[in-house]
Every structure is written in C-alpha cells, then in structure tokens.
Enzyme design. Sequence first.
Site, PDB file in Angstrom:
ATOM      1  N   CYS A   1      39.325  51.347  68.454  1.00  0.00           N
ATOM      2  CA  CYS A   1      38.054  51.036  69.125  1.00  0.00           C
ATOM      3  C   CYS A   1      37.286  49.941  68.386  1.00  0.00           C
ATOM      4  O   CYS A   1      36.515  49.206  69.003  1.00  0.00           O
ATOM      5  CB  CYS A   1      37.207  52.286  69.290  1.00  0.00           C
ATOM      6  SG  CYS A   1      36.956  53.189  67.770  1.00  0.00           S
TER       7      CYS A   1
ATOM      8  N   GLU B   1      31.609  58.640  70.956  1.00  0.00           N
ATOM      9  CA  GLU B   1      32.216  57.474  70.302  1.00  0.00           C
ATOM     10  C   GLU B   1      33.071  56.783  71.357  1.00  0.00           C
ATOM     11  O   GLU B   1      34.156  57.261  71.686  1.00  0.00           O
ATOM     12  CB  GLU B   1      33.101  57.918  69.133  1.00  0.00           C
ATOM     13  CG  GLU B   1      32.360  58.464  67.948  1.00  0.00           C
ATOM     14  CD  GLU B   1      31.540  57.417  67.223  1.00  0.00           C
ATOM     15  OE1 GLU B   1      31.744  56.209  67.455  1.00  0.00           O
ATOM     16  OE2 GLU B   1      30.680  57.819  66.435  1.00  0.00           O
TER      17      GLU B   1
HETATM   18  P1  NAD Z   1      41.295  57.471  79.770  1.00  0.00           P
HETATM   19  O1  NAD Z   1      39.973  56.870  80.041  1.00  0.00           O
HETATM   20  O2  NAD Z   1      42.015  58.165  80.864  1.00  0.00           O
HETATM   21  O3  NAD Z   1      41.190  58.541  78.583  1.00  0.00           O
HETATM   22  C1  NAD Z   1      40.578  58.281  77.354  1.00  0.00           C
HETATM   23  C2  NAD Z   1      40.508  59.618  76.619  1.00  0.00           C
HETATM   24  O4  NAD Z   1      39.647  60.481  77.330  1.00  0.00           O
HETATM   25  C3  NAD Z   1      41.829  60.376  76.554  1.00  0.00           C
HETATM   26  O5  NAD Z   1      41.905  61.006  75.302  1.00  0.00           O
HETATM   27  C4  NAD Z   1      41.741  61.398  77.666  1.00  0.00           C
HETATM   28  O6  NAD Z   1      42.469  62.586  77.399  1.00  0.00           O
HETATM   29  C5  NAD Z   1      40.280  61.698  77.697  1.00  0.00           C
HETATM   30  N1  NAD Z   1      39.768  62.068  78.992  1.00  0.00           N
HETATM   31  C6  NAD Z   1      39.944  61.418  80.164  1.00  0.00           C
HETATM   32  N2  NAD Z   1      39.272  62.030  81.153  1.00  0.00           N
HETATM   33  C7  NAD Z   1      38.652  63.104  80.597  1.00  0.00           C
HETATM   34  C8  NAD Z   1      37.787  64.115  81.097  1.00  0.00           C
HETATM   35  N3  NAD Z   1      37.392  64.145  82.385  1.00  0.00           N
HETATM   36  N4  NAD Z   1      37.349  65.064  80.235  1.00  0.00           N
HETATM   37  C9  NAD Z   1      37.706  65.037  78.929  1.00  0.00           C
HETATM   38  N5  NAD Z   1      38.499  64.103  78.394  1.00  0.00           N
HETATM   39  C10 NAD Z   1      38.965  63.139  79.219  1.00  0.00           C
HETATM   40  O7  NAD Z   1      42.178  56.337  79.215  1.00  0.00           O
HETATM   41  P2  NAD Z   1      43.516  56.251  78.384  1.00  0.00           P
HETATM   42  O8  NAD Z   1      44.533  55.540  79.243  1.00  0.00           O
HETATM   43  O9  NAD Z   1      43.940  57.509  77.723  1.00  0.00           O
HETATM   44  O10 NAD Z   1      42.993  55.256  77.301  1.00  0.00           O
HETATM   45  C11 NAD Z   1      42.603  53.984  77.736  1.00  0.00           C
HETATM   46  C12 NAD Z   1      41.248  53.615  77.337  1.00  0.00           C
HETATM   47  O11 NAD Z   1      40.533  54.613  76.656  1.00  0.00           O
HETATM   48  C13 NAD Z   1      41.356  52.487  76.350  1.00  0.00           C
HETATM   49  O12 NAD Z   1      41.386  51.273  77.035  1.00  0.00           O
HETATM   50  C14 NAD Z   1      40.151  52.629  75.476  1.00  0.00           C
HETATM   51  O13 NAD Z   1      39.097  51.888  76.037  1.00  0.00           O
HETATM   52  C15 NAD Z   1      39.786  54.065  75.595  1.00  0.00           C
HETATM   53  N6  NAD Z   1      40.069  54.819  74.358  1.00  0.00           N
HETATM   54  C16 NAD Z   1      39.171  54.704  73.361  1.00  0.00           C
HETATM   55  C17 NAD Z   1      39.383  55.376  72.186  1.00  0.00           C
HETATM   56  C18 NAD Z   1      38.407  55.255  71.051  1.00  0.00           C
HETATM   57  O14 NAD Z   1      38.805  55.398  69.917  1.00  0.00           O
HETATM   58  N7  NAD Z   1      37.130  54.998  71.321  1.00  0.00           N
HETATM   59  C19 NAD Z   1      40.521  56.160  72.034  1.00  0.00           C
HETATM   60  C20 NAD Z   1      41.428  56.267  73.085  1.00  0.00           C
HETATM   61  C21 NAD Z   1      41.175  55.590  74.259  1.00  0.00           C
END
Ligand code: NAD
Length: 477
Positions: free
Chosen positions: A283, A249
């Site tokens: 999202c 997702e």
């Molecule tokens: P990010 O890309 O660093 O992380 C997004 C999520 O992924 C976080 O929960 C993080 O813990 C997890 N994550 C990151 N790297 C990972 C890895 N290697 N293995 C497993 N999990 C990992 O970004 P962020 O600063 O936390 O959030 C920013 C962006 O993430 C937002 O701009 C949005 O696009 C996206 N986001 C989307 C949703 C959603 O509901 N689809 C939720 C949260 C964040």
Amino acid sequence: MYPQVKMYIDGQWVDGSEGKSEPVLNPATGQPIGSVPHASRADLDRALESARKGFETWRKTSADTRYKTLRKAADIIRSRAADIGKIMTLEQGKPAVEGAGEAMLAGDIMDWCGEEARRAYGRVIPPRAGNVAQLVIKEPVGPVAAFTPWNFPINQAVRKISPALAAGCSIIVKGPEETPASCMELVRAYADAGVPPGVVNLVFGVPAEVSAYLIPHPVIRKISFTGSTPVGKHLAAMAGQHMKRMTMELGGHAPAIVFDDADVDAAVKILASNKFRNAGQVCVAPTRFMVQDAVYDTFVEKFTAFAKALKVGDGLQKDTRMGPLANMRRVEAMETLTADAVQRGATVRTGGKRIGNEGFFFEPTVLTDVPQEARIMSEEPFGPIAPIARFSSYDDVIKEANRLPFGLAAYAYTRSAKTAASLGADVESGMVSINHHGLALPEVPFGGIKDSGQGSEGGLEILEAYLTPKFVTQANI
Ligand code: NAD
C-alpha cells in the site's frame, strides 16, 4: 510442506462445522497446494461467544502479564521465521527471505505493543474543589473484529492483534483466504505463548458475509480493516451505522519526487527496490514517479536498467528478487492498466507483459510519457508498474502530488534542506519519507489521511486505537 489450515476458536484448532472450504493456490504455479476452511454461521457465533468470554478474562489480566505474554509470542515467532517465510512464499509468492523478514518484524511489533501495554497511563486532573479526585482511566474498548489482506499476511494482522491484546481486548481476525497459513502461524505464536482461550480467534470465509455478520453484532465494539478503499468505505459505513470504533488502513498512490539536486543513484536504488518489493503489492509502494527536468533522462535510464536486471522467479529460489503476483486478478489488472496507458500514448521502456503462462508472473515495468488521464495515474496499480513523469517547478509537483484523494505515503529526494522542510509541510499525506525509505517501524505512526483511511497502526498511536478514556470523579464527603 504446506500446512493444513485450521481456524482457531475458543482455544481449539478447528475446521468449518459445515465442511466448506476453498483451495489455496501457489502463485508461482497456479496449482492448488492446500485448502482453507470457511466458518459457518454457527462457527462465527462460537467465535463471538469465545471473544466475549475471552474479553472478560483478558481485561482483568495485569498489564505486566500481557506484556510478558506478548514478549514470549515475539520470541516464538522469531524462532520460527525461516519456516514461516517458506510457507508464505508457497501461498503468497514473495521471496522466502522477505517472508522470514516479515515474521521477524512481527516479533518487533509484538515487543513494542507489549512494552506499550505497561505504559497505557491514565491521568489525574487537578480538581476545582479540595475534596475531589478526578481520574482518567484508559480501558480496553472491547472485543474487536479485524479483517486482514493477503499482501502481508502476517504484518497486516500483527498490527491489529498485538495492540488489541496489549490494551486488554479480545479479537476475532478474519484472515486472508488466499494466504491463510502464514496468518495461522502468527496466531499459533500467540496461542503457544499462553494467550488464554477466547482472547484470539481466527476465522476464514466469504469476506462480505463474515463482515456483514460480525460488524453489526453487539459483542463487537471495534472494527479494524486493511484493504482497498472501496471495501474500506463500505465497512466504515457499516461500522458507523452501528456506532463502532474503527481503524481503516486503505489504498494509496504514493508520489515519489526526485528533484534536480537529488542523489540520483541513491534515489534510483531505494525507490526501485521499494517499487518492485513484494511485486509492487504494497500500500505504501512508490507509485507516481515525478522527476525534475535536469535529472529526468538519467533517472529513467538507471531506473529502467534496474527493472531489466531484476531476477523474477519462484520465491523459493535463492536468487529470486521478485516473485509472482499473488493472484490472477492482479495479472489482469496489470495488463489492463498497461494497455490503457499505451493506448493513450505512453511509452513502455521495459516490461509490460505477463511472463509465461504458468503462475502469475508479470514483468517489472517502466512507463514514460504517461498522460494524466491514463488510469494508472489515478488508480492504485498494486503491482510492478512504475509510471515516470517529468516536472519543472516545485509548485507544479506539489499540485500533482496532492491531486488524488489518497494520502498514505509520499517520497522525495533532494539535497536542499529548504525543499525538504517545505515538502514535509506541503504534501498531503499521512507519511512523508525524504532521502530514504523510513516507514513502518513499530515505533513510528503508520496510517493515511483522506481516502487512505483513518487511524494509525504504529507508534504510540497503535495502542490508543484500542483504548477508551473513562472519567471517574470522586468527592470525599
Ligand atoms: P478487494 O477489494 O476485493 O479486497 C481487498 C481486501 O478486502 C481483501 O483482503 C478481501 O478479502 C477484503 N474484502 C473484500 N470485500 C470485503 C468485505 N465485504 N468485507 C470484508 N473484507 C472484504 O481486492 P483484492 O483483489 O483482494 O485486492 C485488490 C486491491 O485491494 C488492491 O488493488 C489494493 O488497492 C487493495 N489492497 C490493499 C491492501 C493494503 O495493504 N492497503 C492490501 C490488499 C489489497
């Protein structure tokens, strides 16, 4: 009031065995309110062994017992919703009433998945020979590794844990380190409902390290992730390399289209409240607003008035309608995206700035005259910024709606049945909601296409993702 956060492994609430942890901040103040333990390699190994054993028990537990257990967990989480809402506000920032609503909806998702557990039918296929019986049996896929984010700390996790449990799988959830306590309260509801030790496990840690260890591990048979598209692609590649089933997702960039014949007042009210809900960190938030010529000025004026009137503040205050952003990364992202749009010629109708220097508040922001090259027109803002553009023809707006590699949610307002029907067919998106905001109920599919992901976390499809068909054929000789 903020609880001590623990992990849950093999039926025990535990700290990390190496004593590692990180602070949890209140986004309304920027100050620490507690800490979250990190799992060591030994903790992950225990969680894996626990999930392996838990699967052996749970797969043999009757669908009726799984149903009753999930229904009980639903009652438990509903009874605790008000307290959980306050915890969520402290760590995530959203108004407490929204956090409580999230816990209540979690109960509905548990109910739905529990009920579906009793309907995970196989089928009998008519044989070609009279003495043959051909059966398709739905089996649980196996132990699951799930990774859930901070924007909806309960909702994103309940959509993975409940169908896994309903299908007979065990699960290890790597919860959100920034908002761990509400996810812990979710897991507590399953535990208190009588889910046996090993079936649900909750860990925290360094996300990249935990995923790199769990995804390839032979015990794990399925991966589920909610988060950004780049991380999703990385995890999906890892899952593919090890031939693991997956649900992804990911991000979106939802077009919100308002036609000349729309009920503009309804469009403003519904779109604006959903744009700024959870400070835009959703999202499926409406993102690229496209408004047809004749109603453009009225829409911009009313939408801007809505944004200006929105009461921003600490989510624990009763009159707060929008809380802070969840972390400083989002504030910086809002500043960068706004500056980029303005530098390329956008007009700031309202907002555009951080509020104060305590906590992570950002003004509800409306931008117009944003050129297509501006980053916000292609990158998911995940925050309270609404870029509004003008369009003239149906064909042009469909082209713009389908321009990006995302395809999660799309919204449109029109009084024409013909336009509505065409939109349903022409917009490339996993979900299209016309004249209302009708997404994310437990009984309807929830998921994206293209770069927005794979699989569905709602409707009948929610359980299918955790089931695998086995064909058994038997001849009577
Ligand atoms: P990010 O890309 O660093 O992380 C997004 C999520 O992924 C976080 O929960 C993080 O813990 C997890 N994550 C990151 N790297 C990972 C890895 N290697 N293995 C497993 N999990 C990992 O970004 P962020 O600063 O936390 O959030 C920013 C962006 O993430 C937002 O701009 C949005 O696009 C996206 N986001 C989307 C949703 C959603 O509901 N689809 C939720 C949260 C964040």
